[in-house]
Design a protein around this motif. Sequence first.
Motif, PDB file in Angstrom:
ATOM      1  N   LEU A 168       0.922  -1.144  -0.137  1.00 52.73           N
ATOM      2  CA  LEU A 168      -0.024   0.110  -0.017  1.00 52.73           C
ATOM      3  C   LEU A 168       0.913   1.148   0.117  1.00 52.73           C
ATOM      4  CD1 LEU A 168      -1.207   1.104   3.280  1.00 52.73           C
ATOM      5  CD2 LEU A 168      -0.171  -1.247   3.321  1.00 52.73           C
ATOM      6  N   GLN A 170       0.640   5.149   1.516  1.00 49.33           N
ATOM      7  CA  GLN A 170      -0.074   6.623   2.075  1.00 49.33           C
ATOM      8  C   GLN A 170       0.626   7.849   1.633  1.00 49.33           C
ATOM      9  OE1 GLN A 170       0.146   5.162   6.406  1.00 49.33           O
ATOM     10  NE2 GLN A 170      -1.968   4.843   6.169  1.00 49.33           N
ATOM     11  N   PHE A 174      -4.693  10.248   1.631  1.00 42.96           N
ATOM     12  CA  PHE A 174      -5.117   9.001   0.797  1.00 42.96           C
ATOM     13  C   PHE A 174      -4.360   7.496   1.294  1.00 42.96           C
ATOM     14  CE2 PHE A 174      -6.749  12.085  -1.879  1.00 42.96           C
ATOM     15  CZ  PHE A 174      -8.087  11.688  -2.357  1.00 42.96           C
ATOM     16  N   THR A 175      -4.909   6.569   1.300  1.00 41.96           N
ATOM     17  CA  THR A 175      -4.374   5.336   1.473  1.00 41.96           C
ATOM     18  C   THR A 175      -4.866   4.211   0.517  1.00 41.96           C
ATOM     19  OG1 THR A 175      -3.965   5.478   3.832  1.00 41.96           O
ATOM     20  CG2 THR A 175      -3.916   3.242   3.237  1.00 41.96           C
ATOM     21  N   TYR A 176      -4.000   3.805  -0.403  1.00 45.08           N
ATOM     22  CA  TYR A 176      -4.587   2.698  -1.208  1.00 45.08           C
ATOM     23  C   TYR A 176      -3.744   1.654  -1.639  1.00 45.08           C
ATOM     24  CZ  TYR A 176      -1.459   5.863  -4.160  1.00 45.08           C
ATOM     25  OH  TYR A 176      -0.433   6.680  -4.771  1.00 45.08           O
ATOM     26  N   PRO A 202      -8.454  -5.378  -3.081  1.00 48.15           N
ATOM     27  CA  PRO A 202      -7.795  -3.933  -3.156  1.00 48.15           C
ATOM     28  C   PRO A 202      -8.710  -3.011  -2.229  1.00 48.15           C
ATOM     29  CG  PRO A 202      -9.125  -4.633  -5.196  1.00 48.15           C
ATOM     30  CD  PRO A 202      -9.154  -5.722  -4.096  1.00 48.15           C
ATOM     31  N   ALA A 204      -9.120   1.471  -0.848  1.00 47.70           N
ATOM     32  CA  ALA A 204      -8.626   2.730  -0.801  1.00 47.70           C
ATOM     33  C   ALA A 204      -9.294   3.590   0.256  1.00 47.70           C
ATOM     34  CB  ALA A 204      -9.109   3.402  -2.253  1.00 47.70           C
ATOM     35  N   THR A 205      -8.553   4.421   0.959  1.00 43.40           N
ATOM     36  CA  THR A 205      -9.413   4.929   2.033  1.00 43.40           C
ATOM     37  C   THR A 205      -8.829   6.753   2.042  1.00 43.40           C
ATOM     38  OG1 THR A 205      -9.292   3.299   3.633  1.00 43.40           O
ATOM     39  CG2 THR A 205      -9.353   5.525   4.760  1.00 43.40           C
ATOM     40  N   TYR A 206      -9.826   7.606   2.256  1.00 41.31           N
ATOM     41  CA  TYR A 206      -9.542   9.147   2.544  1.00 41.31           C
ATOM     42  C   TYR A 206     -10.121   9.406   4.102  1.00 41.31           C
ATOM     43  CZ  TYR A 206      -9.324  13.944   1.822  1.00 41.31           C
ATOM     44  OH  TYR A 206      -9.229  15.339   2.183  1.00 41.31           O
ATOM     45  N   SER A 215     -14.272   5.006   2.713  1.00 40.30           N
ATOM     46  CA  SER A 215     -13.269   4.112   2.207  1.00 40.30           C
ATOM     47  C   SER A 215     -14.272   3.157   1.171  1.00 40.30           C
ATOM     48  CB  SER A 215     -12.468   3.115   3.224  1.00 40.30           C
ATOM     49  OG  SER A 215     -13.541   2.448   4.059  1.00 40.30           O
ATOM     50  N   MET A 217     -13.691  -1.123  -0.608  1.00 42.42           N
ATOM     51  CA  MET A 217     -12.591  -2.434  -0.923  1.00 42.42           C
ATOM     52  C   MET A 217     -13.657  -3.230  -1.661  1.00 42.42           C
ATOM     53  SD  MET A 217     -12.851  -4.572   2.627  1.00 42.42           S
ATOM     54  CE  MET A 217     -11.892  -3.325   3.451  1.00 42.42           C
TER      55      MET A 217
END
Length: 280
Positions: A168, A170, A174-176, A202, A204-206, A215, A217
Amino acid sequence: MKNFKVNFKSKKTSKVKSILAVALVALFGSSSVFAQDKNADEEIAKKLANPVASLISAPFQNNMDFGIGEHDGARHTMNVQPVVPIKLSKDINLITRMVLPVVHQDNVTGYGNSESGLGDMVLSGFFSPAKTKNGLIWGIGPAFLVPSATNKMLGTGKFGLGPTFVALKQQNAFTYGFLVNQIWSVAGDVARADVNEFYFQPFATYNWKSGAGASAMMELTQNWMDNSTTIWITPSISGVASLGKQKVQLSAGPRFNVAAPAAQKAKYGFRASITFIFPE
């Protein structure tokens, strides 16, 4: 287990209301009533978005799925998912993760059938660098399938193992990234089907500075034995809150079963979770 049985059809309305209430608290609670330190909450939220962060946590993830198969079945799954990091050296951490499902289902295996109990446990260990570079984080290690199911219909009856990997990035808010594993059965009940499953997630989070987050997934499981594919997509909202001195994260959102074998495909579902957080 009789007390664990739930009448899904008669309680759908109350469940939906409960989910909405949790969602509202999760989104707004950390920035209004519960939040004590926004900077700390933002940092905790970013760590929780990272599956191999050096953070002890105990998530309880509640999944409610309805309209399953030809008998309009319902399933309630509580996943107990503790995460415990172990510092092996100044450069390497071992992040241990467990997923133990507690399940109740009606009309899934047949009309009028009901099963309750534990499902099979999955244990994972990720060896991960203690320091990140350019926001890139990764971990690799083994995954183990443990036949802990207390009902034959809720598990495989097999021991299994295989590799697991997570990567991932960061960047600002954003984290993806993605998490993947492949498990093969190596022992167990010879009368049961072998296990050969691939899992791909997969995500993704904001995260906002308040600790609130949004997020999405996807969870894909490929069963190579019968060549079947199951896909869930789960968007959610979350927030970090303080319940007294205990830090928690609340999250909620719908679940969309976009692919599954006909006997297991659900019409709709919901997910709500609470994660107890134990910062260093």
